[in-house]
Scaffold this active site. Structure first.
Site, PDB file in Angstrom:
ATOM      1  N   MET A   1     -69.113  -3.954  13.895  1.00 14.55           N
ATOM      2  CA  MET A   1     -69.038  -2.492  14.022  1.00 14.55           C
ATOM      3  C   MET A   1     -70.442  -1.945  14.275  1.00 14.55           C
ATOM      4  SD  MET A   1     -65.979  -1.177  11.615  1.00 14.55           S
ATOM      5  CE  MET A   1     -66.878  -1.099  10.074  1.00 14.55           C
TER       6      MET A   1
ATOM      7  N   HIS B   1     -75.402 -10.429  10.972  1.00 15.64           N
ATOM      8  CA  HIS B   1     -74.727 -10.487  12.275  1.00 15.64           C
ATOM      9  C   HIS B   1     -75.429 -11.487  13.197  1.00 15.64           C
ATOM     10  CE1 HIS B   1     -73.701  -6.212  11.023  1.00 15.64           C
ATOM     11  NE2 HIS B   1     -72.514  -6.739  11.257  1.00 15.64           N
TER      12      HIS B   1
ATOM     13  N   GLN C   1     -59.554   1.359  10.254  1.00 16.42           N
ATOM     14  CA  GLN C   1     -59.792   0.623   9.008  1.00 16.42           C
ATOM     15  C   GLN C   1     -60.539   1.465   7.971  1.00 16.42           C
ATOM     16  OE1 GLN C   1     -62.208  -2.468  11.199  1.00 16.42           O
ATOM     17  NE2 GLN C   1     -63.370  -2.515   9.292  1.00 16.42           N
TER      18      GLN C   1
ATOM     19  N   GLU D   1     -69.042 -14.524   5.612  1.00 15.21           N
ATOM     20  CA  GLU D   1     -68.364 -14.749   4.333  1.00 15.21           C
ATOM     21  C   GLU D   1     -68.603 -13.616   3.338  1.00 15.21           C
ATOM     22  OE1 GLU D   1     -69.475 -18.579   2.842  1.00 15.21           O
ATOM     23  OE2 GLU D   1     -68.110 -19.626   4.202  1.00 15.21           O
ATOM     24  N   LYS D   2     -69.550 -12.737   3.642  1.00 17.27           N
ATOM     25  CA  LYS D   2     -69.788 -11.602   2.735  1.00 17.27           C
ATOM     26  C   LYS D   2     -68.484 -10.834   2.532  1.00 17.27           C
ATOM     27  CE  LYS D   2     -71.061  -7.296   1.989  1.00 17.27           C
ATOM     28  NZ  LYS D   2     -70.484  -6.141   2.668  1.00 17.27           N
ATOM     29  N   ASP D   3     -67.695 -10.702   3.599  1.00 14.89           N
ATOM     30  CA  ASP D   3     -66.374 -10.081   3.483  1.00 14.89           C
ATOM     31  C   ASP D   3     -65.350 -11.208   3.358  1.00 14.89           C
ATOM     32  OD1 ASP D   3     -67.094  -7.258   3.751  1.00 14.89           O
ATOM     33  OD2 ASP D   3     -67.770  -7.855   5.732  1.00 14.89           O
TER      34      ASP D   3
ATOM     35  N   GLN E   1     -61.694 -10.457   3.936  1.00 18.35           N
ATOM     36  CA  GLN E   1     -61.425 -10.218   5.363  1.00 18.35           C
ATOM     37  C   GLN E   1     -61.251 -11.550   6.105  1.00 18.35           C
ATOM     38  OE1 GLN E   1     -63.279  -7.124   8.021  1.00 18.35           O
ATOM     39  NE2 GLN E   1     -64.673  -8.775   8.507  1.00 18.35           N
TER      40      GLN E   1
ATOM     41  N   MET F   1     -76.673  -8.950   2.704  1.00 16.80           N
ATOM     42  CA  MET F   1     -76.958  -7.972   3.757  1.00 16.80           C
ATOM     43  C   MET F   1     -75.671  -7.276   4.185  1.00 16.80           C
ATOM     44  SD  MET F   1     -80.062  -9.174   5.945  1.00 16.80           S
ATOM     45  CE  MET F   1     -81.506  -9.882   5.177  1.00 16.80           C
TER      46      MET F   1
END
Ligand code: PAF
Length: 273
Positions: A26, A33, A57, A144-146, A149, A180
């Site tokens: 996003m 990223h 979302q 993997e932070k999310d 998801q 981050m």
């Protein structure tokens, strides 16, 4: 680096590139990223990134209108990371009038972020399925932070037999442990000092659980530790790493997941146990 803003431009670019690895974003890009772009390139395929702040979302009271946007900065970062293609559709291209299809997600989408943000994962799954249809990547890279998801998207890809390989990439952290995130931009200097305590509390709890300490008690202590630092915990839970179901004792694969409010930021983090 090719920048495509219409479906025709995307089609032309895709024909020229062959199989690609897609990094859906996003925007408001950070080191996390860029690690996804690097992972795609290491795998030997041209990296394609998408930048689309997906309205479906965000909840009605969330930060869609204020979500950090930095098109010029993002494009410069992608260019120097060696990205081959950037897909930047408008809302009208992504959601044309008369669109009538959304993806309903259950299973790993039910609890945690799914409960705190109703409709969030339906919005994520729908836009990710559209991105896969538009870009037709061989692989797609997710941070993997999310963690939740990643599980929701993996489940969707398996359930819908989508021909794309999901590649999870480990969380990139600041030196102090803070995961981050684009939304860290909202943290005040004071809050930035407190924020790493969430990761410290998770790391400590994981050690205790592995050492055989009672799970409920350990999680209770972790919540207390976080709250003491002025961070309001929403959940800190030990879960099955794929189904996201809470587990009362350590079985594998397990993940410690957390969400907490610091100022106006919802901090998310998770680690393997
Ligand atoms: O993780 C994100 O930035 C978004 O949820 C994603 C996967 C790009 C879908 O909009």
């Amino acid at each position: 680096m090719i920048i495509a803003r219409t479906l025709q431009e995307l089609r032309d670019a895709r024909e020229a590139l062959g199989p690609v690895g897609l990094v859906p974003t996003m925007g408001a890009l950070h080191e996390g990223h860029l690690a996804l772009i690097a992972a795609a390139r290491v795998a030997g395929q041209p990296a394609a990134a998408s930048i689309f702040v997906n309205p479906t979302q965000f909840g009605p009271k969330e930060d869609f209108n204020h979500y950090p946007r930095d098109e010029a900065g993002d494009l410069a970062k992608l260019e120097s990371a060696g990205c081959a293609l950037v897909w930047m559709p408008s809302v009208e291209v992504m959601y044309p009038p008369h669109g009538a299809t959304t993806i309903h997600v259950n299973g790993p989408a039910q609890h945690w972020e799914g409960a705190a943000r109703p409709g969030h994962f339906a919005g994520v799954a729908t836009v990710v399925a559209k991105l896969f249809g538009q870009v037709r990547p061989e692989a797609a890279y997710f941070g993997e932070k999310d963690w939740q998801q990643v599980q929701v998207v993996s489940r969707m890809v398996a359930d819908l037999h989508l021909p794309v390989r999901i590649v999870p990439v480990p969380t990139v952290r600041e030196n102090n442990g803070l995961a981050m995130s684009s939304r860290n931009a909202y943290l005040t200097p004071e809050e930035r000092k407190a924020a790493p305590i969430l990761h410290a509390a998770l790391t400590h709890a994981a050690k205790e659980i592995v050492a055989g300490k009672q799970v409920a008690e350990t999680l209770h202590h972790a919540r207390h530790e976080v709250a003491q630092a002025g961070i309001i915990p929403d959940y800190i839970a030990l879960v099955h790493a794929e189904t996201l179901d809470p587990i009362p004792a350590l079985t594998h694969p397990a993940r410690l997941i957390a969400a907490a409010k610091l100022g106006r930021v919802r901090l998310l983090d998770n680690i393997p146990v």
